[in-house]
Scaffold this motif. Structure first.
Motif, PDB file in Angstrom:
ATOM      1  N   THR A   1      23.026 -15.540 -43.323  1.00  0.00           N
ATOM      2  CA  THR A   1      24.293 -16.230 -43.586  1.00  0.00           C
ATOM      3  C   THR A   1      24.946 -16.726 -42.299  1.00  0.00           C
ATOM      4  OG1 THR A   1      25.627 -14.216 -43.513  1.00  0.00           O
ATOM      5  CG2 THR A   1      24.703 -14.848 -45.658  1.00  0.00           C
ATOM      6  N   LEU A   2      24.490 -16.225 -41.163  1.00  0.00           N
ATOM      7  CA  LEU A   2      25.045 -16.621 -39.871  1.00  0.00           C
ATOM      8  C   LEU A   2      24.304 -17.806 -39.252  1.00  0.00           C
ATOM      9  CD1 LEU A   2      25.467 -13.024 -38.417  1.00  0.00           C
ATOM     10  CD2 LEU A   2      27.163 -14.397 -39.657  1.00  0.00           C
ATOM     11  N   THR A   3      23.192 -18.195 -39.849  1.00  0.00           N
ATOM     12  CA  THR A   3      22.414 -19.332 -39.342  1.00  0.00           C
ATOM     13  C   THR A   3      23.102 -20.628 -39.738  1.00  0.00           C
ATOM     14  OG1 THR A   3      21.050 -19.527 -41.326  1.00  0.00           O
ATOM     15  CG2 THR A   3      20.244 -18.025 -39.591  1.00  0.00           C
ATOM     16  N   PRO A   4      22.756 -21.737 -39.078  1.00  0.00           N
ATOM     17  CA  PRO A   4      23.334 -23.022 -39.477  1.00  0.00           C
ATOM     18  C   PRO A   4      23.076 -23.356 -40.951  1.00  0.00           C
ATOM     19  CG  PRO A   4      22.267 -23.238 -37.348  1.00  0.00           C
ATOM     20  CD  PRO A   4      21.941 -21.857 -37.867  1.00  0.00           C
ATOM     21  N   GLU A   5      21.940 -22.909 -41.494  1.00  0.00           N
ATOM     22  CA  GLU A   5      21.632 -23.156 -42.903  1.00  0.00           C
ATOM     23  C   GLU A   5      22.464 -22.283 -43.833  1.00  0.00           C
ATOM     24  OE1 GLU A   5      18.616 -24.197 -40.138  1.00  0.00           O
ATOM     25  OE2 GLU A   5      19.246 -22.161 -40.631  1.00  0.00           O
ATOM     26  N   GLY A   6      22.912 -21.128 -43.334  1.00  0.00           N
ATOM     27  CA  GLY A   6      23.718 -20.225 -44.134  1.00  0.00           C
ATOM     28  C   GLY A   6      22.978 -19.610 -45.315  1.00  0.00           C
ATOM     29  N   ALA A   7      21.655 -19.581 -45.245  1.00  0.00           N
ATOM     30  CA  ALA A   7      20.838 -19.078 -46.352  1.00  0.00           C
ATOM     31  C   ALA A   7      20.196 -17.750 -45.974  1.00  0.00           C
ATOM     32  CB  ALA A   7      19.754 -20.091 -46.697  1.00  0.00           C
ATOM     33  N   ASP A   8      19.926 -16.953 -46.986  1.00  0.00           N
ATOM     34  CA  ASP A   8      19.241 -15.684 -46.772  1.00  0.00           C
ATOM     35  C   ASP A   8      17.967 -15.937 -45.970  1.00  0.00           C
ATOM     36  OD1 ASP A   8      19.291 -12.961 -47.041  1.00  0.00           O
ATOM     37  OD2 ASP A   8      18.589 -12.933 -49.114  1.00  0.00           O
ATOM     38  N   LYS A   9      17.654 -15.055 -45.038  1.00  0.00           N
ATOM     39  CA  LYS A   9      16.503 -15.256 -44.162  1.00  0.00           C
ATOM     40  C   LYS A   9      15.642 -14.002 -44.161  1.00  0.00           C
ATOM     41  CE  LYS A   9      15.290 -16.871 -39.584  1.00  0.00           C
ATOM     42  NZ  LYS A   9      15.816 -17.463 -38.341  1.00  0.00           N
TER      43      LYS A   9
END
Length: 157
Positions: free
Chosen positions: A112-120
């Motif tokens: 959620t902290l990535t630019p994509e804001g998606a589960d990683k």
């Protein structure tokens, strides 16, 4: 980067064994180099009066051929946590980064902290470039997880 100790050829070693060796021999020392304390998938950032925690979570869909894992983060003021425990005695003495408790904690997954804001989720399986996975995990912890934990500690102080 050499394979973690105990990691032989893909035919000889399960994904679980590869993951365990990666965490023990590569990721944990890398996390400690970034200022975290801990091992075995559970880590803490020194922050007096606060829990600033990080944990690795394996997916329930992992099996002998593939492990998927992510990073969970939790921050809580220790006084606020103890007050919550007085109201909710089922809460543990020490929170775990892999559990969503609600108030008074702040919780997130690294994706959620990535630019994509998606589960990683990272994948460990035969043929995966472990050096690439390691570099990406350490980068994301350094650039995303640690700043988030520090911000939570500042804001909850």
């Amino acid at each position: 980067m050499p394979a973690p100790q105990g990691a032989g050829s893909a035919d000889e070693v399960t994904a679980q064994a590869t993951y365990a060796a990666l965490v023990k021999d590569v990721l944990s020392p890398g996390f400690r180099d970034l200022g975290l304390k801990g091992s075995g998938g559970r880590y803490a950032l020194a922050a007096p009066g606060f829990w600033a925690l990080m944990s690795l979570q394996k997916s329930v869909y992992s099996d002998a051929t593939e492990i998927q894992f992510t990073v969970n983060l939790l921050a809580a003021n220790k006084e606020a946590w103890n007050a919550a425990r007085a109201e909710r005695p089922y809460l543990p003495q020490l929170p775990a980064a892999g559990v969503v408790y609600g108030k008074p904690t702040a919780w997130t997954r690294i994706g959620t902290l990535t630019p994509e804001g998606a589960d990683k989720w990272w994948r460990i399986h035969a043929g995966v470039d472990q050096a690439e996975v390691t570099a990406e995990v350490l980068h994301d912890v350094r650039e995303l997880a640690l700043p988030w934990l520090r911000k939570q500690v500042r804001e909850r102080g």
